[in-house]
Design a protein around this motif. Structure first.
Motif, PDB file in Angstrom:
ATOM      1  N   UNK A  49      51.005  45.318  39.040  1.00 44.98           N
ATOM      2  CA  UNK A  49      49.650  44.908  38.732  1.00 44.98           C
ATOM      3  C   UNK A  49      48.950  44.563  40.043  1.00 44.98           C
ATOM      4  N   UNK A  50      47.666  44.266  39.976  1.00 42.65           N
ATOM      5  CA  UNK A  50      46.917  43.834  41.147  1.00 42.65           C
ATOM      6  C   UNK A  50      46.106  42.596  40.792  1.00 42.65           C
ATOM      7  N   UNK A  51      45.863  41.762  41.807  1.00 41.84           N
ATOM      8  CA  UNK A  51      45.053  40.562  41.593  1.00 41.84           C
ATOM      9  C   UNK A  51      44.381  40.203  42.906  1.00 41.84           C
ATOM     10  N   UNK A  52      43.374  39.371  42.838  1.00 47.79           N
ATOM     11  CA  UNK A  52      42.629  38.977  44.026  1.00 47.79           C
ATOM     12  C   UNK A  52      43.426  37.971  44.845  1.00 47.79           C
ATOM     13  N   UNK A  53      43.633  38.282  46.139  1.00 49.15           N
ATOM     14  CA  UNK A  53      44.408  37.394  47.011  1.00 49.15           C
ATOM     15  C   UNK A  53      43.491  36.280  47.519  1.00 49.15           C
ATOM     16  N   UNK A  54      43.222  35.334  46.637  1.00 42.97           N
ATOM     17  CA  UNK A  54      42.369  34.200  46.965  1.00 42.97           C
ATOM     18  C   UNK A  54      42.729  33.067  46.010  1.00 42.97           C
ATOM     19  N   UNK A  55      42.094  31.917  46.175  1.00 40.61           N
ATOM     20  CA  UNK A  55      42.380  30.767  45.327  1.00 40.61           C
ATOM     21  C   UNK A  55      42.253  31.119  43.850  1.00 40.61           C
ATOM     22  N   UNK A  56      41.173  31.788  43.482  1.00 38.27           N
ATOM     23  CA  UNK A  56      40.940  32.092  42.072  1.00 38.27           C
ATOM     24  C   UNK A  56      41.978  33.062  41.528  1.00 38.27           C
ATOM     25  N   UNK A  57      42.372  34.035  42.349  1.00 35.74           N
ATOM     26  CA  UNK A  57      43.374  35.003  41.908  1.00 35.74           C
ATOM     27  C   UNK A  57      44.714  34.353  41.644  1.00 35.74           C
ATOM     28  N   UNK A  58      45.150  33.493  42.548  1.00 38.67           N
ATOM     29  CA  UNK A  58      46.423  32.796  42.354  1.00 38.67           C
ATOM     30  C   UNK A  58      46.334  31.789  41.208  1.00 38.67           C
ATOM     31  N   UNK A  59      45.164  31.185  41.039  1.00 41.09           N
ATOM     32  CA  UNK A  59      44.988  30.251  39.929  1.00 41.09           C
ATOM     33  C   UNK A  59      45.213  30.971  38.601  1.00 41.09           C
ATOM     34  N   UNK A  60      44.756  32.196  38.509  1.00 38.93           N
ATOM     35  CA  UNK A  60      44.972  32.984  37.300  1.00 38.93           C
ATOM     36  C   UNK A  60      46.458  33.183  37.018  1.00 38.93           C
ATOM     37  N   UNK A  61      47.232  33.434  38.062  1.00 41.18           N
ATOM     38  CA  UNK A  61      48.679  33.588  37.886  1.00 41.18           C
ATOM     39  C   UNK A  61      49.319  32.276  37.434  1.00 41.18           C
ATOM     40  N   UNK A  62      48.878  31.173  38.025  1.00 41.04           N
ATOM     41  CA  UNK A  62      49.427  29.861  37.651  1.00 41.04           C
ATOM     42  C   UNK A  62      49.128  29.535  36.198  1.00 41.04           C
TER      43      UNK A  62
END
Length: 329
Positions: A49-62
């Motif tokens: 998958x792909x996600x944005x490498x930023x605070x918001x992107x990692x927050x989504x994973x968390x």
């Protein structure tokens, strides 16, 4: 130009955009599917998958993982993940922070005691590149290990992600590899196929020089004498890096002045351009902010002979003396 900061700022990639990588719902998407299969096969994972490498992107994973269990994050991880963790906590969710010890090592006792279901921890710490033995982490904890594999891939990781900017010089999406249903399946049209292609090619071309670390250290000690010191033992770090500090000057001063001589170094994630922010990692090891501003980091990605290494070291020393004189005026 001599690039000694490529693990932080590569900035020499080629962004390829091809219609063959355009994802269509009514097409076979053969080119992308082959690429995806090759990527997954290379690192032995099932899903991409792909996600944005930023605070918001990692927050989504968390937020996804938080529905399934307890999360731990090493403070030695990337700044974007660290910021996401702080935001996650501010939303009222519980999070376990794994601290760093004075020598730069991850606190393994905390990992053992955390009883986490998921842990974000990589085979190296940002900035210092101190190695973490993930096989040992697995023996201490049953948590699913999620790692940044941009500078070093470890097969003991249960999921890995790649920082597109560090690898290519372009801020496209990060690529995430995992098994089973660890993360939610993303709609086909939201997969960043350009990022997958560019990151995969960058990883194929990635190379490091493992034989320069000790010679660089020796030459720097020779020219700086008592003015150089080390936060971490270089033998504990990735073999293609060197982390050190210079007394009584700010790292950004060296970064900027060496840049004029086409020698590029860094003092940590986000600081390779000589910005004013000190290394968060050094502070996490227990040093004060002023001391953390002395830290510098080198990456070895090209062959350099002894004559060139000596010349670079002498240039470092010359610039250092000039900066100190200017600071005393």
């Amino acid at each position: 130009m001599i690039k000694l900061n490529s693990l932080q700022y590569k900035n020499d990639g080629d962004l390829e955009i091809s219609n063959d990588l355009s994802l269509q719902t009514l097409s076979n998407n053969d080119v992308f599917e082959r690429l995806e299969k090759e990527f997954l096969s290379k690192y032995s994972f099932e899903n991409l998958s792909t996600f944005s490498f930023c605070k918001d992107g990692f927050l989504g994973l968390l937020l996804q993982l938080g529905k399934k269990g307890k999360i731990a994050i090493s403070v030695g991880e990337t700044q974007a993940l660290f910021e996401a963790g702080k935001t996650y906590e501010s939303l009222g969710f519980e999070l376990i922070w794994i601290e760093l010890e004075k020598n730069g090592q991850v606190n393994k006792e905390q990992i053992k005691e955390a009883s986490a279901d998921f842990v974000f921890i990589s085979s190296y710490v940002m900035d210092t590149f101190v190695k973490t033995n993930l096989e040992e982490i697995k023996a201490l904890s049953s948590a699913v290990i999620i790692s940044n594999a941009s500078a070093d891939f470890c097969q003991d990781s249960d999921a890995v992600y790649f920082d597109s900017y560090k690898l290519t010089g372009f801020s496209t999406s990060s690529v995430l590899l995992f098994n089973k249903e660890l993360f939610e399946e993303k709609s086909f049209g939201f997969i960043d196929s350009i990022a997958v292609n560019t990151v995969f090619k960058a990883l194929e071309n990635q190379s490091f020089e493992n034989d320069l670390q000790e010679e660089f250290k020796s030459k720097l000690e020779e020219v700086f004498s008592e003015n150089i010191y080390f936060f971490v033992d270089y033998k504990d770090t990735l073999s293609y890096t060197l982390h050190f500090a210079l007394k009584d000057i700010k790292a950004r001063e060296m970064i900027r002045t060496l840049g004029l001589d086409e020698i590029h170094i860094t003092n940590g994630e986000g600081c390779s351009l000589g910005l004013s922010k000190p290394s968060r990692i050094i502070q996490a090891m227990g040093y004060d902010e002023l001391t953390s501003r002395n830290a510098l980091s080198l990456t070895f990605c090209e062959k350099l002979d002894s004559k060139t290494i000596e010349k670079i070291a002498k240039t470092f020393a010359k610039k250092y003396r000039q900066i100190k004189v200017l600071n005393e005026q």
